[in-house]
Motif scaffolding. Sequence first.
Motif, PDB file in Angstrom:
ATOM      1  N   LEU A 160     -23.028  11.828  13.967  1.00 60.75           N
ATOM      2  CA  LEU A 160     -23.776  10.772  13.994  1.00 60.75           C
ATOM      3  C   LEU A 160     -25.583  10.937  13.485  1.00 60.75           C
ATOM      4  O   LEU A 160     -25.604  11.557  13.856  1.00 60.75           O
ATOM      5  CB  LEU A 160     -24.165   9.846  15.302  1.00 60.75           C
ATOM      6  CG  LEU A 160     -22.247   9.311  16.137  1.00 60.75           C
ATOM      7  CD1 LEU A 160     -22.833   9.089  17.147  1.00 60.75           C
ATOM      8  CD2 LEU A 160     -21.919   7.842  15.133  1.00 60.75           C
ATOM      9  N   LEU A 162     -28.214   7.832  13.474  1.00 61.41           N
ATOM     10  CA  LEU A 162     -28.339   6.563  14.341  1.00 61.41           C
ATOM     11  C   LEU A 162     -29.554   6.364  13.878  1.00 61.41           C
ATOM     12  O   LEU A 162     -30.326   6.639  14.123  1.00 61.41           O
ATOM     13  CB  LEU A 162     -28.759   6.793  15.768  1.00 61.41           C
ATOM     14  CG  LEU A 162     -26.974   7.493  16.987  1.00 61.41           C
ATOM     15  CD1 LEU A 162     -26.572   7.431  17.827  1.00 61.41           C
ATOM     16  CD2 LEU A 162     -26.042   6.527  15.779  1.00 61.41           C
ATOM     17  N   VAL A 174     -28.237   2.340  21.643  1.00 59.58           N
ATOM     18  CA  VAL A 174     -27.565   3.932  21.929  1.00 59.58           C
ATOM     19  C   VAL A 174     -27.232   4.385  23.295  1.00 59.58           C
ATOM     20  O   VAL A 174     -26.014   5.373  22.741  1.00 59.58           O
ATOM     21  CB  VAL A 174     -29.236   4.547  22.014  1.00 59.58           C
ATOM     22  CG1 VAL A 174     -28.480   5.857  22.107  1.00 59.58           C
ATOM     23  CG2 VAL A 174     -29.713   4.534  20.239  1.00 59.58           C
ATOM     24  N   LEU A 177     -24.145   2.943  22.795  1.00 60.99           N
ATOM     25  CA  LEU A 177     -22.920   4.165  21.868  1.00 60.99           C
ATOM     26  C   LEU A 177     -22.505   5.130  22.728  1.00 60.99           C
ATOM     27  O   LEU A 177     -21.516   5.826  22.577  1.00 60.99           O
ATOM     28  CB  LEU A 177     -23.254   4.245  20.707  1.00 60.99           C
ATOM     29  CG  LEU A 177     -23.202   5.319  19.617  1.00 60.99           C
ATOM     30  CD1 LEU A 177     -22.025   4.710  18.940  1.00 60.99           C
ATOM     31  CD2 LEU A 177     -24.013   5.253  18.201  1.00 60.99           C
ATOM     32  N   GLU A 178     -23.615   5.474  23.731  1.00 62.02           N
ATOM     33  CA  GLU A 178     -23.098   6.565  24.146  1.00 62.02           C
ATOM     34  C   GLU A 178     -21.888   6.908  24.719  1.00 62.02           C
ATOM     35  O   GLU A 178     -21.280   7.868  25.101  1.00 62.02           O
ATOM     36  CB  GLU A 178     -24.576   6.766  25.115  1.00 62.02           C
ATOM     37  CG  GLU A 178     -25.024   7.741  24.461  1.00 62.02           C
ATOM     38  CD  GLU A 178     -26.190   7.986  25.427  1.00 62.02           C
ATOM     39  OE1 GLU A 178     -26.632   7.713  26.336  1.00 62.02           O
ATOM     40  OE2 GLU A 178     -27.829   9.059  25.550  1.00 62.02           O
ATOM     41  N   VAL A 181     -18.883   6.356  23.151  1.00 59.05           N
ATOM     42  CA  VAL A 181     -18.765   8.142  22.396  1.00 59.05           C
ATOM     43  C   VAL A 181     -18.205   9.222  23.274  1.00 59.05           C
ATOM     44  O   VAL A 181     -17.183   9.491  23.371  1.00 59.05           O
ATOM     45  CB  VAL A 181     -20.380   8.462  21.639  1.00 59.05           C
ATOM     46  CG1 VAL A 181     -19.735  10.215  21.658  1.00 59.05           C
ATOM     47  CG2 VAL A 181     -20.160   8.018  20.766  1.00 59.05           C
ATOM     48  N   THR A 182     -18.678   8.311  24.520  1.00 61.40           N
ATOM     49  CA  THR A 182     -17.830  10.053  25.710  1.00 61.40           C
ATOM     50  C   THR A 182     -16.681   9.077  25.964  1.00 61.40           C
ATOM     51  O   THR A 182     -15.909  10.183  25.968  1.00 61.40           O
ATOM     52  CB  THR A 182     -18.698   8.997  27.139  1.00 61.40           C
ATOM     53  OG1 THR A 182     -19.835   9.510  26.519  1.00 61.40           O
ATOM     54  CG2 THR A 182     -18.152  10.527  27.973  1.00 61.40           C
ATOM     55  N   VAL A 194     -25.341  13.967  17.647  1.00 59.40           N
ATOM     56  CA  VAL A 194     -26.048  12.771  17.512  1.00 59.40           C
ATOM     57  C   VAL A 194     -26.921  13.820  15.938  1.00 59.40           C
ATOM     58  O   VAL A 194     -27.838  14.727  17.333  1.00 59.40           O
ATOM     59  CB  VAL A 194     -26.512  12.484  18.245  1.00 59.40           C
ATOM     60  CG1 VAL A 194     -28.162  11.774  17.223  1.00 59.40           C
ATOM     61  CG2 VAL A 194     -25.786  11.178  18.709  1.00 59.40           C
TER      62      VAL A 194
ATOM     63  N   MET B   1     -15.255  17.806  29.870  1.00 58.47           N
ATOM     64  CA  MET B   1     -15.830  16.990  30.198  1.00 58.47           C
ATOM     65  C   MET B   1     -16.443  16.852  28.331  1.00 58.47           C
ATOM     66  O   MET B   1     -16.920  17.331  28.275  1.00 58.47           O
ATOM     67  CB  MET B   1     -16.667  16.661  31.046  1.00 58.47           C
ATOM     68  CG  MET B   1     -17.760  14.978  30.679  1.00 58.47           C
ATOM     69  SD  MET B   1     -17.253  13.675  31.115  1.00 58.47           S
ATOM     70  CE  MET B   1     -18.614  12.292  30.931  1.00 58.47           C
ATOM     71  N   THR B   2     -15.631  15.566  27.997  1.00 60.31           N
ATOM     72  CA  THR B   2     -16.780  15.933  26.446  1.00 60.31           C
ATOM     73  C   THR B   2     -18.060  14.243  26.119  1.00 60.31           C
ATOM     74  O   THR B   2     -17.889  13.587  27.328  1.00 60.31           O
ATOM     75  CB  THR B   2     -15.884  15.177  25.018  1.00 60.31           C
ATOM     76  OG1 THR B   2     -14.822  14.098  25.851  1.00 60.31           O
ATOM     77  CG2 THR B   2     -14.781  16.324  24.963  1.00 60.31           C
ATOM     78  N   GLY B   3     -18.569  14.361  25.497  1.00 58.24           N
ATOM     79  CA  GLY B   3     -19.595  13.256  25.136  1.00 58.24           C
ATOM     80  C   GLY B   3     -20.254  13.559  24.512  1.00 58.24           C
ATOM     81  O   GLY B   3     -19.971  13.891  23.473  1.00 58.24           O
ATOM     82  N   MET B   4     -21.622  12.583  23.896  1.00 56.24           N
ATOM     83  CA  MET B   4     -22.302  12.381  22.844  1.00 56.24           C
ATOM     84  C   MET B   4     -23.482  13.642  23.317  1.00 56.24           C
ATOM     85  O   MET B   4     -24.045  13.724  24.066  1.00 56.24           O
ATOM     86  CB  MET B   4     -22.211  11.363  22.881  1.00 56.24           C
ATOM     87  CG  MET B   4     -23.423  10.941  21.355  1.00 56.24           C
ATOM     88  SD  MET B   4     -23.389   9.057  21.054  1.00 56.24           S
ATOM     89  CE  MET B   4     -25.121   8.483  21.314  1.00 56.24           C
ATOM     90  N   LYS B   5     -23.390  14.001  22.290  1.00 53.98           N
ATOM     91  CA  LYS B   5     -24.347  15.069  22.561  1.00 53.98           C
ATOM     92  C   LYS B   5     -25.536  15.034  21.333  1.00 53.98           C
ATOM     93  O   LYS B   5     -25.635  15.191  20.152  1.00 53.98           O
ATOM     94  CB  LYS B   5     -23.925  17.133  22.222  1.00 53.98           C
ATOM     95  CG  LYS B   5     -23.603  17.213  21.757  1.00 53.98           C
ATOM     96  CD  LYS B   5     -23.008  18.226  21.122  1.00 53.98           C
ATOM     97  CE  LYS B   5     -22.464  18.630  20.011  1.00 53.98           C
ATOM     98  NZ  LYS B   5     -22.186  19.910  19.245  1.00 53.98           N
ATOM     99  N   SER B   6     -26.902  16.350  21.504  1.00 50.29           N
ATOM    100  CA  SER B   6     -27.441  16.168  20.346  1.00 50.29           C
ATOM    101  C   SER B   6     -27.565  17.483  19.275  1.00 50.29           C
ATOM    102  O   SER B   6     -26.994  18.073  19.910  1.00 50.29           O
ATOM    103  CB  SER B   6     -29.060  16.557  21.351  1.00 50.29           C
ATOM    104  OG  SER B   6     -29.945  16.966  19.702  1.00 50.29           O
ATOM    105  N   GLY B   7     -27.367  17.594  17.893  1.00 52.52           N
ATOM    106  CA  GLY B   7     -26.755  18.074  17.312  1.00 52.52           C
ATOM    107  C   GLY B   7     -25.682  17.714  16.577  1.00 52.52           C
ATOM    108  O   GLY B   7     -25.147  16.336  16.438  1.00 52.52           O
TER     109      GLY B   7
END
Lengths: 278, 145
Positions: A160, A162, A174, A177-178, A181-182, A194, B1-7
């Motif tokens: 993403l 953003l 944000v 969105l987390e 997305v999770t 991200v 556990m998945t999720g939103m991460k940097s990168g």
Amino acid sequence: MLTYTTYSEAGGVGKTTLASNLAHAHAQQGRDVLTIDLDPQHGSLTYLLGVTAPRGDPNADNLVRHLIDRPKGSFSDLIRSTPHGFDHLPSHDMLANLDDLLSQAETMAADLGEAFDPHNRLRDVLQAAGIANHYDTIIVDPPATTGPHLYNAITATRSLVLPIEPTGKGIQSVAGLEDIVTNLASELGFDVGVLAVVPNGIGRTVDQRQYVDQFRELGYEMPVIIRDRSSLFEGCWDKQCTAFEYVDAYRSQKREYELETLEKVQTLGDHIAEVGDQ
Amino acid sequence: MTGMKSGAGSDPFAGAENEESGAANQTDENGHTAASSTSEAVGTTEETNHIDTDTDASQTSDGSFDQGLPYLFARDGVKDERSMIQYFLRETTRHRETKIKAVVEDELETDVYLTDLREAIVQTGMNHPDEVAEQLRECGYRFRG
């Protein structure tokens, strides 16, 4: 392969403008770029790029027909070249009913005993078309709402970018969105990254600067901050072009701060390509 | 556990066999399937703060075995049993980190999750407190105390 979705919960933070300019920046880097418009609104990326397509004709073949497994032609015929150095897959009015259409297609597939994942359709379609053989960069621009457009965009790109407005609402979007997305990532079993958070339309007020500090604390990369460039970005919509083209064609006197903004978009494009290409 | 991460997220168009073998792909830095390298300990902030000397010293050692398996294989995702700690790293440190990652990957002959790498770096430091102190002296602590 570099794939990402530009997303913001709120409209009007320059999501689509950013998508078009990043696409142009990537094209300038020598990348083979395809942009995909999932936004049913008429003022979407397709309009901004000046691409004409029979968006109102339900009988014309379009992306949604492919997403619900009722294509009328080959997928590659949907792709238009643009004068901006990259290709574009245009929006269609059927995207407004995507939720219902996907549900119907899912029911039908279940009756026939076929596999059909309504959140994974864009990726299925792109994969079936062998899109990775033709492009090394895909940018998907979904509407600024949660729903099947966003889910399909995230599933197909998994990364993403953003744009975020300098307000408390921007921070909240944000956080929201987390959560989305999770849930989506654990449902489908993949990782979402991200590539960049891009504060957009930052003025010089103390408040707005404080928000930038808060954005930093979100823990995502924030390679550039784009200042308020309403005049430039509105000009892009007016002339249906990217900011690079606008400055080049419509600014007889170059404005230093606008050139700076273009440089920032290039920096952002470089950063995204570096972090996101795999 | 998945999720939103940097990168970057996982590659959506990686080979189909990657998709199906799923968790077997432990080596991919960006984690297909269940793994995620998360924003935990991802010091993406560009602040130039000095090194925090009081980072959680009570981290359990990482060779920990669960059901007889090394941590890498016992966990469901790279976030398991880990809590998020924000780091503030200088740009130069982050550049070095990228280089070190490549060196370590060469050494191990496999990709390494950034999250794993970072914890290993912290743990290695913990095993060598005198060198940590020396590093701090160099960055100016010798003029204190």
